[in-house]
Every structure is written in structure tokens, then in C-alpha cells.
Design a protein around this motif. Sequence first.
Motif, mmCIF file in Angstrom:
data_model
loop_
_atom_site.group_PDB
_atom_site.id
_atom_site.type_symbol
_atom_site.label_atom_id
_atom_site.label_comp_id
_atom_site.label_asym_id
_atom_site.label_seq_id
_atom_site.Cartn_x
_atom_site.Cartn_y
_atom_site.Cartn_z
ATOM 1 N N GLU A 130 -46.769 111.890 -0.329
ATOM 2 C CA GLU A 130 -46.245 110.548 -0.596
ATOM 3 C C GLU A 130 -44.764 110.518 -0.971
ATOM 4 O O GLU A 130 -44.305 111.256 -1.836
ATOM 5 N N ILE A 131 -44.032 109.605 -0.302
ATOM 6 C CA ILE A 131 -42.698 109.189 -0.739
ATOM 7 C C ILE A 131 -42.865 107.809 -1.356
ATOM 8 O O ILE A 131 -43.551 106.947 -0.808
ATOM 9 N N LEU A 132 -42.236 107.607 -2.508
ATOM 10 C CA LEU A 132 -42.273 106.315 -3.171
ATOM 11 C C LEU A 132 -40.882 105.690 -3.068
ATOM 12 O O LEU A 132 -39.886 106.329 -3.391
ATOM 13 N N TYR A 133 -40.843 104.446 -2.591
ATOM 14 C CA TYR A 133 -39.592 103.699 -2.459
ATOM 15 C C TYR A 133 -39.411 102.873 -3.730
ATOM 16 O O TYR A 133 -40.280 102.084 -4.088
ATOM 17 N N PHE A 134 -38.292 103.074 -4.416
ATOM 18 C CA PHE A 134 -38.019 102.440 -5.705
ATOM 19 C C PHE A 134 -37.120 101.217 -5.524
ATOM 20 O O PHE A 134 -36.086 101.294 -4.856
ATOM 21 N N PHE A 135 -37.524 100.109 -6.165
ATOM 22 C CA PHE A 135 -36.774 98.855 -6.107
ATOM 23 C C PHE A 135 -36.556 98.317 -7.512
ATOM 24 O O PHE A 135 -37.322 98.630 -8.436
ATOM 25 N N VAL A 136 -35.547 97.470 -7.648
ATOM 26 C CA VAL A 136 -35.346 96.670 -8.863
ATOM 27 C C VAL A 136 -35.104 95.236 -8.421
ATOM 28 O O VAL A 136 -34.656 94.992 -7.286
ATOM 29 N N ALA A 137 -35.407 94.291 -9.302
ATOM 30 C CA ALA A 137 -35.160 92.877 -8.999
ATOM 31 C C ALA A 137 -35.022 92.101 -10.295
ATOM 32 O O ALA A 137 -35.785 92.309 -11.238
ATOM 33 N N ALA A 138 -34.040 91.218 -10.311
ATOM 34 C CA ALA A 138 -33.899 90.298 -11.438
ATOM 35 C C ALA A 138 -34.975 89.218 -11.305
ATOM 36 O O ALA A 138 -35.317 88.810 -10.200
ATOM 37 N N TYR A 139 -35.524 88.806 -12.438
ATOM 38 C CA TYR A 139 -36.516 87.727 -12.406
ATOM 39 C C TYR A 139 -36.126 86.659 -13.422
ATOM 40 O O TYR A 139 -35.394 86.915 -14.369
ATOM 41 N N ALA A 140 -36.632 85.462 -13.193
ATOM 42 C CA ALA A 140 -36.467 84.340 -14.126
ATOM 43 C C ALA A 140 -37.818 83.662 -14.265
ATOM 44 O O ALA A 140 -38.687 83.792 -13.398
ATOM 45 N N ASP A 141 -37.996 82.925 -15.350
ATOM 46 C CA ASP A 141 -39.266 82.234 -15.591
ATOM 47 C C ASP A 141 -39.618 81.298 -14.438
ATOM 48 O O ASP A 141 -40.801 81.108 -14.134
ATOM 49 N N THR A 142 -38.615 80.734 -13.772
ATOM 50 C CA THR A 142 -38.856 79.797 -12.672
ATOM 51 C C THR A 142 -39.467 80.478 -11.442
ATOM 52 O O THR A 142 -39.977 79.801 -10.553
ATOM 53 N N MET A 143 -39.423 81.800 -11.404
ATOM 54 C CA MET A 143 -39.988 82.547 -10.269
ATOM 55 C C MET A 143 -41.481 82.812 -10.448
ATOM 56 O O MET A 143 -42.132 83.330 -9.543
ATOM 57 N N LYS A 144 -42.035 82.469 -11.594
ATOM 58 C CA LYS A 144 -43.462 82.690 -11.858
ATOM 59 C C LYS A 144 -44.254 81.627 -11.093
ATOM 60 O O LYS A 144 -44.228 80.447 -11.436
ATOM 61 N N THR A 145 -44.957 82.059 -10.035
ATOM 62 C CA THR A 145 -45.681 81.121 -9.182
ATOM 63 C C THR A 145 -47.197 81.242 -9.298
ATOM 64 O O THR A 145 -47.928 80.424 -8.752
ATOM 65 N N SER A 146 -47.673 82.284 -9.990
ATOM 66 C CA SER A 146 -49.117 82.444 -10.213
ATOM 67 C C SER A 146 -49.321 83.323 -11.437
ATOM 68 O O SER A 146 -48.365 83.841 -12.014
ATOM 69 N N GLU A 147 -50.583 83.520 -11.808
ATOM 70 C CA GLU A 147 -50.899 84.346 -12.974
ATOM 71 C C GLU A 147 -50.749 85.835 -12.690
ATOM 72 O O GLU A 147 -50.645 86.639 -13.599
ATOM 73 N N GLY A 148 -50.783 86.220 -11.400
ATOM 74 C CA GLY A 148 -50.768 87.650 -11.084
ATOM 75 C C GLY A 148 -52.117 88.264 -11.400
ATOM 76 O O GLY A 148 -53.146 87.594 -11.350
ATOM 77 N N GLY A 149 -52.126 89.532 -11.724
ATOM 78 C CA GLY A 149 -53.378 90.196 -12.088
ATOM 79 C C GLY A 149 -53.979 91.035 -10.985
ATOM 80 O O GLY A 149 -54.972 91.715 -11.189
#
Length: 195
Positions: A130-149
Motif C-alpha cells: 500500500e501507498i497512502l496519499y496524504f492530503f490536507v484541507a481547510a474546513y469551516a462550520d458552513t461546510m458541514k453538510t451531514s452528521e458523517g459517521g
Amino acid sequence: MQNNNSTIKLLSSETLSDSWGELNKVKFEYQLKDGTIQEQTREVYNRGNGAVILLYNTTKKTVILTRQLRIPTWFNGNTDGMMIEACAGMLDDKNPEECIRIEAEEETGYTLSKVEKVMEVYMSPGSVTEILYFFVAAYADTMKTSEGGGAENEQEDIEVLEIPFEEAKAMITNGKIKDAKTIILLQYAQIHGLV
């Protein structure tokens, strides 16, 4: 899948298991630096490649992590089997960026506008392909569109955690975070001043 390296000659490959991933016992010849040929036998586990992402908020100085059961850790002394980690998933024939956007939304509930690939890492090169591709991303509360899980059809039961960045770093030292990919991303965030 194999590389055409003239110092390595595959002699045989025997499938030991082909369930979630494929475990093969391989026999090969390897040419040492002094020119001599050595025969070796190893087990190679191919479970596919994956992607991982650290969501960070510069204003709140927080990161989004997940908590879920990782049964192999239970077998090696992790009493409840639970791990705190950055959001991750297998590529499943998707490109890494597409995969991580889908995983982030399924697991954390955040729909990301921009992700940045920061590195590629072999996580356990002695036995796993396995190779794992690493990412980062800025988030804001307005980007929360579901509960996730997580995805129900994947038997996921994921807790979403919003943690102050300083607390997340301390969790490495106190042993509450023991996941390599998460530690790498938290250190990346600190080195590059993301949070």
C-alpha cells in the motif's frame, strides 16, 4: 503488480489468502551490491492503495479526527480496540483526490471545497504494498453538510471529533493517538503552520 528491476527476479508467487486483500508468499532472487545473488522468501500483502486527510481550521485552531474500532490493534494490546485517526479510505479504483473527498464527506460530514495533496507514503514497506496519499484541507462550520459517521454498507461506526490542535499534538505524547498516518499529518500541520 511488479516492477521491472534488473536486480530482482521473481521465482514464484503462491497465494496464501485472497479475502479482503491478497497475501502472497513470494520467492525471488536479489542481486546484492557486491554482485552476488541471494534467494529470499517473503510474504507480501496487497490490500490496495488509500488516501488520508487532515481537516484543519486556522481560525478556531482545531482539527477534525475520527474515532473507530480497529480490531487488529485489539489483538496487540489496545484494550478497547478504538483508534483516533485522520479520515482515510481505500481508493477502490478512484483517483486519490476523488476518493478522499468522498471519504471526508462520508466519515466526517464535511463537503470540502479544496484539498491539497502533500505526500505519498509506503506505510509498512516490509510487508504491505500500500501507498497512502496524504492530503490536507481547510474546513469551516458552513461546510458541514451531514452528521458523517461512515457508510452503513461498509459497517462503519465512526465518531467525529473536533479537537483543538494543541490538544491533538499532546495526544501523540500521552499515547491517545498512536496512528502513524495521523501523527504524520499533525506533524506536517505543525511544520507548515497550518493551524
